[in-house]
Design a protein around this motif. Structure first.
Motif, PDB file in Angstrom:
ATOM      1  N   LEU A   1      38.870 -62.951   3.569  1.00 16.86           N
ATOM      2  CA  LEU A   1      38.786 -63.550   2.419  1.00 16.86           C
ATOM      3  C   LEU A   1      39.253 -63.870   1.348  1.00 16.86           C
ATOM      4  O   LEU A   1      38.797 -64.490   0.524  1.00 16.86           O
ATOM      5  N   ILE A   2      40.426 -63.441   0.894  1.00 21.25           N
ATOM      6  CA  ILE A   2      41.351 -63.298   0.187  1.00 21.25           C
ATOM      7  C   ILE A   2      41.113 -64.746  -0.141  1.00 21.25           C
ATOM      8  O   ILE A   2      40.967 -65.646  -1.042  1.00 21.25           O
TER       9      ILE A   2
ATOM     10  N   PHE B   1      38.425 -66.784  -1.536  1.00 22.43           N
ATOM     11  CA  PHE B   1      38.734 -66.471  -2.657  1.00 22.43           C
ATOM     12  C   PHE B   1      39.506 -68.100  -4.004  1.00 22.43           C
ATOM     13  O   PHE B   1      38.915 -67.897  -4.946  1.00 22.43           O
TER      14      PHE B   1
ATOM     15  N   MET C   1      37.626 -62.176 -11.715  1.00 20.90           N
ATOM     16  CA  MET C   1      38.277 -62.095  -9.648  1.00 20.90           C
ATOM     17  C   MET C   1      39.062 -61.156  -9.435  1.00 20.90           C
ATOM     18  O   MET C   1      38.487 -60.985  -8.692  1.00 20.90           O
TER      19      MET C   1
ATOM     20  N   ILE D   1      37.737 -58.963  -6.544  1.00 19.81           N
ATOM     21  CA  ILE D   1      38.394 -59.271  -5.143  1.00 19.81           C
ATOM     22  C   ILE D   1      38.711 -57.570  -4.838  1.00 19.81           C
ATOM     23  O   ILE D   1      38.811 -56.684  -3.887  1.00 19.81           O
TER      24      ILE D   1
ATOM     25  N   LEU E   1      35.757 -56.211  -3.882  1.00 16.82           N
ATOM     26  CA  LEU E   1      35.165 -55.632  -2.256  1.00 16.82           C
ATOM     27  C   LEU E   1      36.387 -55.780  -1.039  1.00 16.82           C
ATOM     28  O   LEU E   1      35.871 -55.123  -0.203  1.00 16.82           O
ATOM     29  N   THR E   2      37.619 -55.674  -1.054  1.00 16.14           N
ATOM     30  CA  THR E   2      38.739 -55.102  -0.184  1.00 16.14           C
ATOM     31  C   THR E   2      38.738 -53.173  -0.832  1.00 16.14           C
ATOM     32  O   THR E   2      38.267 -53.262   0.680  1.00 16.14           O
TER      33      THR E   2
ATOM     34  N   PRO F   1      46.109 -62.687  -6.103  1.00 19.05           N
ATOM     35  CA  PRO F   1      45.101 -64.015  -6.183  1.00 19.05           C
ATOM     36  C   PRO F   1      45.811 -64.691  -7.433  1.00 19.05           C
ATOM     37  O   PRO F   1      46.598 -64.245  -8.417  1.00 19.05           O
TER      38      PRO F   1
END
Lengths: 326, 280
Positions: free
Chosen positions: A251-252, A255, A300, A304, A307-308, B121
């Protein structure tokens, strides 16, 4: 024997230390401090702590600060409050589009990729002399799939006069559609590229499959369970921790996808492959809209994180840990 | 009975091989296209093998663009990948030992941070990092791509920690009795024993750095500094591309170092991927 003599050991160690002290009075204090676990621990992790502060913490906080400013790299940042965040949701259709496109890409490609990975892992768990070769062949695409070479190749394969159309012609499906230029199909070329790289997830599944005791299957067979029952009642539950790990990592990664969209489709057509990471790059490094790009980066991070944490929370319901159940 | 088993086995291999072929078809196509000229690539896109093996593409491709040949790009890629990998692997080994074999105050908190950065990220730190390195005057040098790697990379730290956990602690204790400090235990005992993990980290780091595109794209604007990834993209620019065969010949060359490493160190690579995925 060794375990029981534990206290004796530290006793011995004390004597050694004490001897050293006598022998070298001058350095003993320094040495003792240096050799205490508190110091040695920090000495060893020091590089990471420094890097963490300089290259992660300071930038994250700067990103937060800059997200409330207008900044073009040349003039100094000007504070504008929540304007960037408001603009994202009220006055920037491209941003909304990039969110939609990215979610679609991630939620289609990741499950497909993991399903493929698991299916092929099951297929390859049957041992033969050729297994190592098969494993290598299936793994290679995931090793180089993110490279520019593959991106350029993909562009050629899916163009209107490309290989895919030529091969389709052979089986008399006549088409000259440009898979990359067509707004409907463009994102699917990128999804196929992502799914093609199922190799590393597959390896992890394969290792997980090998850890399931054969006796479980034998017992189930004796009780009359068929192939499907064995898969859904034994294999799948025991693999859930690995599925969980793969899901979070993929998933990460999904993205963060950038290179493929940047080179193969360049975000087009009609912004249908304008991935979040790509749009962020454009805002920052093509329009020099650094404040806005920073606001996007923070958003973002929030997505994330949510979601996690959702996946982690949900894991109580579907991830099976053997030790807990006992 | 025996026949049935044989048929089953043949069927199995047939399915697996067919699918393998589909999987590596794009790579084969790229490889063989590097021997074809433009017209052949377009007109006979469905035929895999070239009509004749034409090595001219490699000579033309190697010339590169703007008077800069691919020897420059390959050299840059090797510099970036090798130095960055050395830094990342050595510093990560130190940090991994610190976390796995030392009890110190605040260890849990730092460890938590380390795991969290693994999920962070790059985009979140990308812009301030750029601003910072720009102030240092590091844009258009290799420094922004190399210096951070010397401060440990969470993924490799984690990988090596997993490996150190498998080494019996009794070895450390015995060395301690013999008068070894924490530091000499690391260099004399742990470091030699974690060689397989170091090899795994080296391979992965090399492959990732070799393929890295976003970093060089941001920091390197001078063609003489381009690594192969960036050069290929410029080479394949839709407005400039005229010779697809030459382009594919360079694309093929660009994946060869990774492929060779994979072939020679397969075992370490596969074990490493499995170790991080399973024991985590």
């Amino acid at each position: 024997m060794t375990r029981k003599s534990q206290p004796k050991k530290s006793w011995l160690f004390l004597i050694i230390n004490w001897e050293e002290k006598l022998m070298n009075e001058k350095y003993s204090f320094f040495k003792r401090v240096l050799n205490s676990e508190n110091t040695s621990g920090y000495v060893f992790i020091l590089p990471w702590i420094l890097g963490f502060l300089i290259f992660t913490i300071i930038p994250i906080l700067s990103t937060l600060f800059l997200s409330f400013t207008k900044y073009d790299l040349l003039t100094s940042p000007r504070f504008i409050g929540f304007e960037n965040y408001i603009r994202m949701f009220t006055n920037d259709p491209k941003f909304i589009k990039s969110l939609k496109v990215t979610f679609f890409y991630v939620f289609v490609s990741v499950p497909l990729k993991l399903t493929f990975a698991l299916m092929i892992a099951l297929l390859l768990s049957y041992n033969s002399k050729l297994s190592p070769l098969y494993r290598a062949i299936y793994y290679i695409p995931s090793m180089m799939g993110g490279s520019v070479a593959i991106a350029v190749l993909w562009k050629r394969l899916f163009s209107s006069d490309g290989t895919i159309n030529a091969l389709l012609n052979l089986v008399s499906i006549h088409t000259d559609i440009s898979w990359i230029g067509n707004p409907k199909t463009a994102i699917w070329t990128l999804i196929i590229l992502a799914v093609w790289q199922f190799g590393s997830s597959m390896l992890i599944f394969l290792a997980g499959l090998k850890q399931i005791p054969v006796s479980y299957y034998e017992a189930a067979s004796i009780d009359g369970a068929n192939v499907f029952q064995r898969f859904f009642r034994i294999t799948l539950p025991l693999l859930t921790p690995i599925i969980f790990f793969n899901l979070v990592m993929q998933l990460i990664n999904g993205f963060m996808t950038f290179t493929q969209a940047f080179i193969i489709t360049e975000g087009g057509p009609l912004n249908n492959t304008l991935f979040y990471a790509l749009y962020l790059y454009q805002r920052g490094f093509q329009f020099f809209d650094m404040g806005y790009a920073c606001a996007m980066a923070w958003f973002m991070l929030i997505i994330i994180a949510i979601l996690t944490s959702l996946i982690f929370k949900s894991s109580n319901f579907w991830v099976y840990y053997e030790s807990k159940e006992e | 009975m025996k026949d049935r088993k044989k048929i089953k086995s043949i069927l199995y291999h047939l399915i697996v091989i067919t699918f393998s072929y589909v999987m590596i078809y794009p790579l084969l196509w790229m490889f063989f296209s590097s021997f074809k000229d433009n017209s052949e690539i377009f007109r006979y896109a469905h035929i895999l093998l070239p009509q004749r093996f034409n090595f001219e593409n490699f000579l033309i491709g190697w010339r590169g663009f703007g008077g800069i040949s691919f020897s420059v790009f390959f050299r840059n890629s090797f510099i970036l990948s090798i130095i960055g990998t050395l830094g990342a692997v050595l510093s990560s080994a130190l940090v991994a030992y610190g976390f796995s074999r030392n009890k110190f105050k605040g260890k849990k908190i730092w460890f938590g941070f380390m795991i969290a950065t693994m999920l962070l990220p790059y985009q979140v730190v990308m812009i301030p990092q750029y601003i910072m390195f720009n102030r240092f005057g590091w844009v258009n040098t290799f420094k922004p791509l190399l210096v951070p790697s010397f401060f440990g990379q969470p993924f490799f730290i984690f990988l090596i920690i997993q490996f150190i956990r498998g080494i019996p602690i009794e070895l450390d204790e015995a060395a301690k009795i013999d008068g070894c400090s924490k530091y000499s235990i690391f260099f004399k005992i742990i470091l030699p024993l974690i060689t397989p993990a170091l090899i795994t980290a080296t391979i992965l780091s090399f492959l990732w750095r070799w393929d890295d595109f976003l970093g060089p794209l941001i920091y390197l604007n001078r063609p003489t500094l381009y690594p192969v990834s960036l050069a290929l993209r410029m080479f394949a620019d839709p407005s400039a591309i005229s010779n697809w065969g030459a382009m594919f010949s360079m694309a093929t060359l660009s994946i060869i170092p990774g492929l060779l490493i994979f072939i020679f160190f397969q075992r370490y690579l596969i074990e490493g991927i499995i170790a991080t995925g399973i024991k985590g």
